[in-house]
Structure formats: structure tokens, C-alpha cells
Enzyme design. Structure first.
Site, PDB file in Angstrom:
ATOM      1  N   GLU A 444      -0.681  53.728  56.820  1.00  0.00           N
ATOM      2  CA  GLU A 444      -1.041  52.939  55.633  1.00  0.00           C
ATOM      3  C   GLU A 444       0.113  52.067  55.150  1.00  0.00           C
ATOM      4  O   GLU A 444       0.022  51.418  54.121  1.00  0.00           O
ATOM      5  CB  GLU A 444      -1.564  53.835  54.510  1.00  0.00           C
ATOM      6  CG  GLU A 444      -0.688  55.006  54.168  1.00  0.00           C
ATOM      7  CD  GLU A 444      -1.305  55.923  53.122  1.00  0.00           C
ATOM      8  OE1 GLU A 444      -2.288  55.538  52.475  1.00  0.00           O
ATOM      9  OE2 GLU A 444      -0.792  57.049  52.955  1.00  0.00           O
ATOM     10  N   ARG A 478      -3.126  47.194  44.431  1.00  0.00           N
ATOM     11  CA  ARG A 478      -4.573  47.442  44.570  1.00  0.00           C
ATOM     12  C   ARG A 478      -5.264  47.731  43.242  1.00  0.00           C
ATOM     13  O   ARG A 478      -6.485  47.673  43.156  1.00  0.00           O
ATOM     14  CB  ARG A 478      -4.811  48.597  45.556  1.00  0.00           C
ATOM     15  CG  ARG A 478      -4.150  49.873  45.134  1.00  0.00           C
ATOM     16  CD  ARG A 478      -4.092  50.885  46.258  1.00  0.00           C
ATOM     17  NE  ARG A 478      -5.222  51.773  46.264  1.00  0.00           N
ATOM     18  CZ  ARG A 478      -5.298  52.880  47.006  1.00  0.00           C
ATOM     19  NH1 ARG A 478      -4.299  53.210  47.812  1.00  0.00           N
ATOM     20  NH2 ARG A 478      -6.348  53.654  46.958  1.00  0.00           N
ATOM     21  N   CYS A 515      -9.917  56.059  57.025  1.00  0.00           N
ATOM     22  CA  CYS A 515     -10.401  56.786  55.843  1.00  0.00           C
ATOM     23  C   CYS A 515     -10.267  55.955  54.571  1.00  0.00           C
ATOM     24  O   CYS A 515     -10.568  56.428  53.489  1.00  0.00           O
ATOM     25  CB  CYS A 515      -9.689  58.123  55.689  1.00  0.00           C
ATOM     26  SG  CYS A 515      -7.922  57.959  55.389  1.00  0.00           S
TER      27      CYS A 515
HETATM   28  C1  PEP Z   1      -5.795  54.643  51.744  1.00  0.00           C
HETATM   29  O1  PEP Z   1      -4.710  54.259  51.288  1.00  0.00           O
HETATM   30  O2  PEP Z   1      -6.574  53.915  52.375  1.00  0.00           O
HETATM   31  C2  PEP Z   1      -6.253  56.027  51.521  1.00  0.00           C
HETATM   32  C3  PEP Z   1      -7.323  56.506  52.107  1.00  0.00           C
HETATM   33  O3  PEP Z   1      -5.561  56.791  50.640  1.00  0.00           O
HETATM   34  P1  PEP Z   1      -5.612  56.578  49.058  1.00  0.00           P
HETATM   35  O4  PEP Z   1      -6.758  55.670  48.736  1.00  0.00           O
HETATM   36  O5  PEP Z   1      -5.791  57.924  48.449  1.00  0.00           O
HETATM   37  O6  PEP Z   1      -4.279  55.978  48.761  1.00  0.00           O
HETATM   38 MG    MG Z   2      -3.226  55.635  50.590  1.00  0.00          MG
END
Ligand code: PEP
Ligand code: MG
Length: 584
Positions: A444, A478, A515
Site C-alpha cells: 500500500e 484520502r 483488499c
Molecule cells: C487500504 O489501504 O487499501 C486498506 C485496505 O487498508 P485501510 O483502508 O484500512 O487503510
Molecule cells: Mg491501508
């Protein structure tokens, strides 16, 4: 007067209902002076409201289901204490008596004074109690106005009313959003937030229409206003004209029908038209979410975001036993299917209450600071506690450990060392675990994708976290609605990193899933399939609509259009290639 507001769509569908405001705007009250003979009557009105809120809290406490998170009970206790606190009650009564303020005015004036005190407090924990005092005052104000209260909403007897409510708030923290999991609402609207903020992710997991980043919604919408939330387009229509209401009611029933039809897919195997088997896994935040995962036909949990177990713990983190019970519960609910437990991923928009000022929150830029695995490695005792708890759960089913935010070889190595150390400690204590538990890394951070061989050599599986991958590739927070229009999953740089990771992992024989929220977006299913993805992990509510896309897909036919998408750099070229892909 009818008007519409525009924001960011985060959870699909149409909701029509009455606004339930959770906003400081609720503190906008009448101000008038009470004649001296009426003062005692005004005090009585205040006492009656306090009594009503007291019963409301007692009812809330009685109605808590046995498996409700312990924090919900704790927050009721804190509210009860505040409700009986002299600083709130006596001082408000003094203002009514000495200044002849009406109750609402006296109460909000006293809240102002208390808030100023709170702002000066250094202690993070005490400072945060300001929000609790504010919520208690809002409850009292609602009781004074005779309006529906949060307690009434969770009261089973008022289930019908609750089912028609749409929550409208300035912002909702992921932890607060989690508490809505125990209640039912029609939809959510917030002033702030981005498409993949954790608040949005939890809202989406509830499977109800939601829009975030709807600027000024909580100031412009009033309590009990009739509103429509178009979760497909991020539009909120306030006080709709009859013809608009009719149109949306029709669209809402169409969508419900579509959802019902999707249920038919639940038991069919997930494979493409050309016969490639695809695994659909679930993302969960709490152990009980595993029920929805099984119900939707997931073949396992691809991401258990354990940090949600750590939120709302005010003065301490959950002990090993408490964590072990939670992980074991998820494993048992999945009935033998694999459960991928991600180690704690805090920081940025997922702050921990129990850490306070000495943690990462004071960092100049929390998203780039001591978050996720970086924080875990800086707190080895906390991390070992979590690792032991996860390993112990592996004695009860198939558990996989997933580690977030890795970028450096030494971070992977240190993590693997600590996992070995946790195993040694369990051996010494004679506690069982699965010695072959598989260890995976989240991809990520762009650096992780680019330096993939570091990972392929060291871990058993990979999971691409597109939410953060997009954030860090494009340097777009984000959770910030001000830059949400630039948060683009289809930016060529993002697509190249995903395609590269999938290709290289496949070549090395290392299993890889996605994910992040991209996996649950049916509009991206073909693209991901065409890039070679065979494991998708998403919220259970998205599973069937993605499955429908998979059942219709023919992989050989996707090859050329997906190659065209990846070869395109100019936005118009990317769009044109995507249109072709959509027509295949
Ligand atoms: C992501 O960053 O895409 C992820 C699945 O983890 P989170 O959304 O919990 O940061
Ligand atoms: Mg993440």
C-alpha cells in the site's frame, strides 16, 4: 423550500427519510428572559428534562445486546456521570435564577463556559470529554424540545421511526461510525470526508446509502427535514417536491428489487464465463461482522481491520485475553474458512484514544508518521501482545497474519523476528497455535510495489491496499474532501503499480489479493480481472454485485482492452480504453 446539496458518493442506493442531526447546529436554541414568577417553573422544566434523559440512558443500558462492544456501555456510564455533575446542573440552575435565562440559553451558555475550560486542559483524555459533555447537553436540549433522541432511536419500541432516519453530521469518527453498527438507519450524510476515509468505509460496510463531503449539510439541513440521499451520485435533496419524491421512490424500489435478484447468486460458484475460479473474501472491522461475510457467501476473511478493537479504549489498550477472544470469535464464526487478521493499523484518520499526546497524533503529518507497522515496531510489547493473541486464535481455525504499511526490508525482518518471538513465548507458556501460520504483507506504499522482490522473498502472500496506495502515489489525503476530486483510482501511475504487483507476484507463485475499496467497486471488476486478479476482498455488502460482474466476464476477451487501458496515459485515452472494456 426544496434544495439539493452535492458531495461524494460513498455507498450506493437511495435513502428517503427524516434527518437525524448529530451536529453542533443542534445547539442553536431560543434565547429569552424568564419573568421572576416563572423562574421556578423553568427550573422544573430543566429537572424534568434531566429525568427524561436519565431514563433514556437507563433504557439504553438495559437494551444493550450482550455482544455490543464494551465501549458502548462505557459511554453510557460517562454520560450518566456528566448528567449528574454539579458543574453542569447546578451552574445551569444558577444562570436561570440569577440571570433569568431560559433553560436552553442557560444550558448552552454553561456548555460554552465548560468548553473553554476543556480547551485549556493539557490532558488529551480530559480534553476529549468535551465532546461527551456536548452530547449530554444535546440530549437534554432534545428532551426539552420533545424531539426524538438517540436513545429513542436505539429503543426497539421505536424501531419504525429509527428505520426512517438519515443521520446528518458535520463529521463522524470511524469509532463513532462503528457504534452505528448496532443500530439501523436509512442513510448517512456528512459535511466532511473522502471516498475511502475510514468513516466512509464503515458507512459502506453498513450497506446503506451514504454521501460524504456534502459541504454545510449539517448547517443547512434541519432536524426532521425530509431528505433523499442518492448514494450513487452523492446528491442530497432536502424537502423534495412531490414529483421528485415519487421519482426517487420508484428508483428506490427498483434498486431493492435488483438487490433481491442478486441474492440468487449467493450459492452459485464464483467463476468467469471462461471457467476461471475467483475467490471473494470479506473485509471486516469487528468479529461479529463475520456473520455477514458468511451470509454473503464469502470464502473467508481477506482483511480483519483489528484497529477497530483498539478504538474507544480510553485509558488502556485491550489485553491479550480480550484480543484473543475477539480473534477466536471471528475464526469460529467463519466455521473453518480462512481469516486474515491484519495487525493494528492506527494513525492518520484512525486515531487511538488511549495513546494521546505522546503517540503519533502530535506528528506533523500523521499519514506519513509513526503509523501502522511503524508504530507497532516502536511498541514491541504491545505488538507482541497482539501477535500472541492472533497466534493463539490460529489454534481454532485457519488464521493468516497480514502486516500493514511495510516499505523497508528491515521492517519486514523485524516483524518476522517478533512473530518468531511471540511463538517462542507461547511455547514457553504451553499455549497452542498453528506453527505454519502464513504471514502476508500489505502492498500500500508505492515503494513496496516498486521494490516487490523484497517482499516476494520474505512473505507468504500479499494484499494490495489500494486505498493507501492511491493516497501515497498521488499525494492526496484520502480523508480530505478538498482534494477528493484528485483521488483517482484510474490514474495511470496507480494502475501500473497494481498491474506490476499482480504480474510479479503471479510470476513468483506468491498469492495476491486486493483488499482496498477498488476490489468492491463493480465498475472496476473487469479491469482487475483483466490484470490477473483472482482474489478480491471487500465488504460483504458489495460481494454479490461484484460476483455478478465476474460471472459475466470472459478473461481472454478482456486481455486486449485491459492492455489498452494500461498503455494509455492521456485521460481521454484512458477513458476511451475503459469504455471499450465496458463494452466487452
Ligand atoms: C487500504 O489501504 O487499501 C486498506 C485496505 O487498508 P485501510 O483502508 O484500512 O487503510
Ligand atoms: Mg491501508
Amino acid at each position: 423550500m426544496s434544495f439539493s446539496l452535492h458531495g461524494i458518493p460513498v455507498s450506493r442506493g437511495i435513502a428517503i427519510g427524516r434527518a437525524y442531526l448529530i451536529a453542533p447546529a443542534a445547539l442553536d436554541v431560543d434565547h429569552y428572559l424568564v419573568e421572576p414568577p416563572q423562574i421556578e417553573g423553568e427550573i422544573e422544566r430543566f429537572r424534568a428534562a434531566l429525568k427524561a434523559v436519565q431514563s433514556e440512558l437507563e433504557r439504553l443500558s438495559e437494551d444493550l445486546s450482550a455482544d455490543a462492544p464494551s465501549e458502548v456501555g462505557a459511554f453510557i456510564n460517562v454520560h450518566t456521570m456528566i448528567l449528574n455533575d454539579a458543574m453542569l446542573v447546578q451552574e445551569t440552575m444558577d444562570l436561570i435564577r440569577t440571570r433569568r435565562y431560559n433553560v436552553e440559553w442557560a444550558l448552552t451558555e454553561q456548555l460554552e463556559r465548560l468548553s473553554r475550560h476543556f480547551d485549556d486542559i493539557e490532558d488529551e483524555y480530559l480534553r476529549e470529554r468535551k465532546a461527551d459533555v456536548q452530547q449530554v447537553v444535546e440530549r437534554i436540549l432534545k428532551a426539552l424540545a420533545g424531539a426524538s433522541s438517540a436513545a429513542a432511536l436505539v429503543d426497539g419500541a421505536n424501531g419504525d421511526a429509527r428505520d426512517e432516519m438519515i443521520v446528518v453530521a458535520h463529521d463522524i469518527s470511524p469509532a463513532d461510525m462503528l457504534q452505528f453498527k448496532t443500530q439501523t438507519f436509512q442513510g448517512f450524510v456528512t459535511d466532511l470526508g473522502g471516498r475511502t476515509s475510514h468513516t466512509a468505509i464503515v458507512a459502506r460496510s453498513l450497506g446503506i446509502p451514504a454521501a460524504v463531503g456534502v459541504a454545510h449539510a449539517s448547517a443547512l439541513i434541519r432536524q426532521d427535514d425530509l431528505i433523499i440521499v442518492d448514494g450513487d451520485h452523492g446528491i442530497v435533496i432536502v424537502d423534495p417536491a412531490p414529483i421528485v419524491l415519487e421519482e426517487y421512490s420508484y428508483r428506490q424500489s427498483e434498486k431493492l428489487l435488483e438487490q433481491k435478484k442478486l441474492q440468487r447468486l449467493k450459492f452459485s460458484p464464483t467463476q468467469t464465463l471462461c471457467g476461471t475460479k475467483i475467490s471473494l473474501l470479506a473485509n471486516i472491522e469487528l468479529p461479529e461482522d463475520a456473520r455477514a461475510a458468511v451470509e454473503a457467501g464469502a470464502v473467508g476473511v481477506g482483511l480483519f481491520r483489528t484497529e477497530f478493537l483498539f478504538m474507544n479504549h480510553k485509558d488502556r489498550l485491550p489485553e491479550e485475553e480480550e484480543q484473543f477472544e475477539a480473534y477466536k470469535r471471528a475464526v469460529e464464526l467463519m466455521g473453518g474458512l480462512p481469516v486474515t487478521i491484519r495487525t493494528i493499523d492506527v494513525g492518520a484518520d484512525k486515531p487511538l484514544d488511549a495513546i494521546g499526546a505522546e503517540g503519533y497524533e502530535s506528528a506533523p503529518n500523521p499519514a506519513l508518521g509513526l503509523r501502522a507497522i511503524r508504530w507497532s515496531l516502536s511498541e514491541p510489547q504491545m505488538f507482541l501482545t497482539q501477535l500472541r493473541a492472533i497466534l493463539r486464535a490460529s489454534a481454532f481455525g485457519q488464521v493468516r497474519i497480514l502486516v500493514p504499511m511495510l516499505a523497508h526490508a528491515q521492517e519486514i525482518d523485524q516483524t518476522l523476528d517478533l512473530i518468531r518471538e511471540a511463538k517462542r513465548q507461547l511455547d514457553d507458556a504451553g499455549l497452542p497455535y498453528d506453527p505454519g501460520v502464513r504471514i502476508g504483507a500489505m502492498i500500500e506504499i508505492p515503494a513496496a510495489a516498486i521494490a516487490l522482490p523484497l517482499f516476494l522473498k520474505r512473505v507468504d502472500f500479499l494484499s494490495i491496499g489500494t486505498n493507501d496506495l492511491i493516497q501515497y502515489t498521488l499525494a492526496i489525503d484520502r480523508a480530505d474532501n478538498a482534494v477528493a476530486h484528485l483521488y483517482d483510482p484510474l490514474h495511470p501511475a496507480v494502475l501500473h503499480l497494481i498491474a506490476f504487483t499482480l504480474r510479479e507476484a503471479k510470476r513468483a507463485g506468491v498469492s495476491v489479493s486486493v483488499c482496498g475499496e477498488m476490489a468492491g467497486d463493480p465498475q472496476l471488476t473487469r479491469l482487475l480481472l483483466g490484470m490477473g486478479l483472482t482474489e478480491f476482498s471487500m465488504h460483504p455488502s458489495q460481494l454479490l454485485v461484484v460476483k455478478q460482474e465476474i460471472l459475466r466476464a470472459n478473461l481472454p476477451m478482456l486481455e486486449k482492452p485491459v492492455a489498452d487501458v494500461l498503455a494509455a496515459f492521456e485521460p481521454e485515452e484512458v477513458q476511451a480504453a475503459l469504455r471499450c472494456l465496458g463494452q466487452v
